[in-house]
Scaffold this active site. Sequence first.
Site, PDB file in Angstrom:
ATOM      1  N   LYS A  88      13.450  -6.685  -2.719  1.00  0.00           N
ATOM      2  CA  LYS A  88      14.352  -6.199  -3.759  1.00  0.00           C
ATOM      3  C   LYS A  88      15.531  -7.172  -3.817  1.00  0.00           C
ATOM      4  CE  LYS A  88      15.843  -1.587  -5.109  1.00  0.00           C
ATOM      5  NZ  LYS A  88      15.383  -1.573  -6.483  1.00  0.00           N
TER       6      LYS A  88
HETATM    7  N1  PMP Z   1       9.744  -1.072  -9.086  1.00  0.00           N
HETATM    8  C1  PMP Z   1      10.948  -1.616  -9.337  1.00  0.00           C
HETATM    9  C2  PMP Z   1      11.028  -2.928 -10.037  1.00  0.00           C
HETATM   10  C3  PMP Z   1      12.122  -0.957  -8.933  1.00  0.00           C
HETATM   11  O1  PMP Z   1      13.320  -1.488  -9.173  1.00  0.00           O
HETATM   12  C4  PMP Z   1      12.016   0.288  -8.277  1.00  0.00           C
HETATM   13  C5  PMP Z   1      13.254   1.013  -7.851  1.00  0.00           C
HETATM   14  N2  PMP Z   1      13.664   0.613  -6.578  1.00  0.00           N
HETATM   15  C6  PMP Z   1      10.733   0.804  -8.036  1.00  0.00           C
HETATM   16  C7  PMP Z   1       9.612   0.095  -8.459  1.00  0.00           C
HETATM   17  C8  PMP Z   1      10.554   2.110  -7.298  1.00  0.00           C
HETATM   18  O2  PMP Z   1      10.932   1.964  -5.966  1.00  0.00           O
HETATM   19  P1  PMP Z   1      11.507   3.173  -5.107  1.00  0.00           P
HETATM   20  O3  PMP Z   1      10.572   4.299  -5.275  1.00  0.00           O
HETATM   21  O4  PMP Z   1      11.571   2.649  -3.730  1.00  0.00           O
HETATM   22  O5  PMP Z   1      12.867   3.484  -5.652  1.00  0.00           O
END
Ligand code: PMP
Length: 313
Positions: free
Chosen positions: A159
């Site tokens: 991320k």
């Molecule tokens: N894909 C992207 C590109 C995101 O930014 C997120 C949000 N973090 C997710 C998927 C979902 O991830 P999570 O369930 O860990 O929030």
Amino acid sequence: MAFESTRWVWMNGRCIPWEQATVHVSAHGLHYGSGVFEGIRCYETVDGPAVFRLDAHLDRLYASAAAYRMQIPFSKEELTEAVCETIARNGFTDCYVRPICYRGSSSLGLHPRNCPVEAVILTWPWGKYLGEESLEKGVRITVSPWRKFHSQMMPTAAKGCGQYLNSILAVQDAIERGFDEALLLNADGSIAEGSGENIFIVRDGVLITNGPEDSILLGVTRDCVLQFARDLGWKVETRSLSLNCLLESDEAFFTGTAAEVVPVCEVDGQQIGSGKRGPCTRVIQETFSRAASGRDSRHRAWLHPMAKSVIST
Ligand code: PMP
């Protein structure tokens, strides 16, 4: 407005007033997006406020940092305490939590040598990302003209701050064209994900989502949903999804920490299933809500109770 009620920000080891939590314009992270972050939620539970899947989110934060060769100058235990302290100091019981670690100021060569790694935690009350009514009504999405970058171009499982320029392009385009959210295909033309969510479909009673080879971020909410489906004894498949699979599905939904579990009702004007929230989506939403509010004994370990931490306010 969103930040109005936030008084304290944790920055490099201590809580400081919101106004003082600033970054110099020469910070490497500002120029090149050299940073990593997380999005976490704290929920009011039957046993008081608790941070949902804090462990998994912090593990991903350290993994994202490692992908960019950043050494976070705090241990996981320290960041765990810091998250709880920031929430408690601000007096929140239900809020969003944003830890971010970025390269600070020292030089502006691309190689971030000597740029210190700064660590910050923000907290603020944040409603449902795709709108309060999205959980029931669902969202109308569009296939983005922007593709999700391939994992050979950037570490898709990380991320990284700069990576989100891809998502920003996609969501701006979708909103301008009157949709609620963008769906990005990957370099191979299969479905990747939403600009900030993973995607699931239900087809003939099978729950299907794609995987890391499809250039997605491995969402923590995605992981919860896969576990719920297994607990429920549902058939689950993890494989690449074509756009046709989505269009012909009985149900589809997005998952994400900010968005939670949101039905996808329409793709470029074409109705998905009944065009309304489907029965499987509803079960997953209810199961998620039970887990996040501490009403599901099976998943108590996912909750980090604030009371567990020694908080000096
Ligand atoms: N894909 C992207 C590109 C995101 O930014 C997120 C949000 N973090 C997710 C998927 C979902 O991830 P999570 O369930 O860990 O929030």
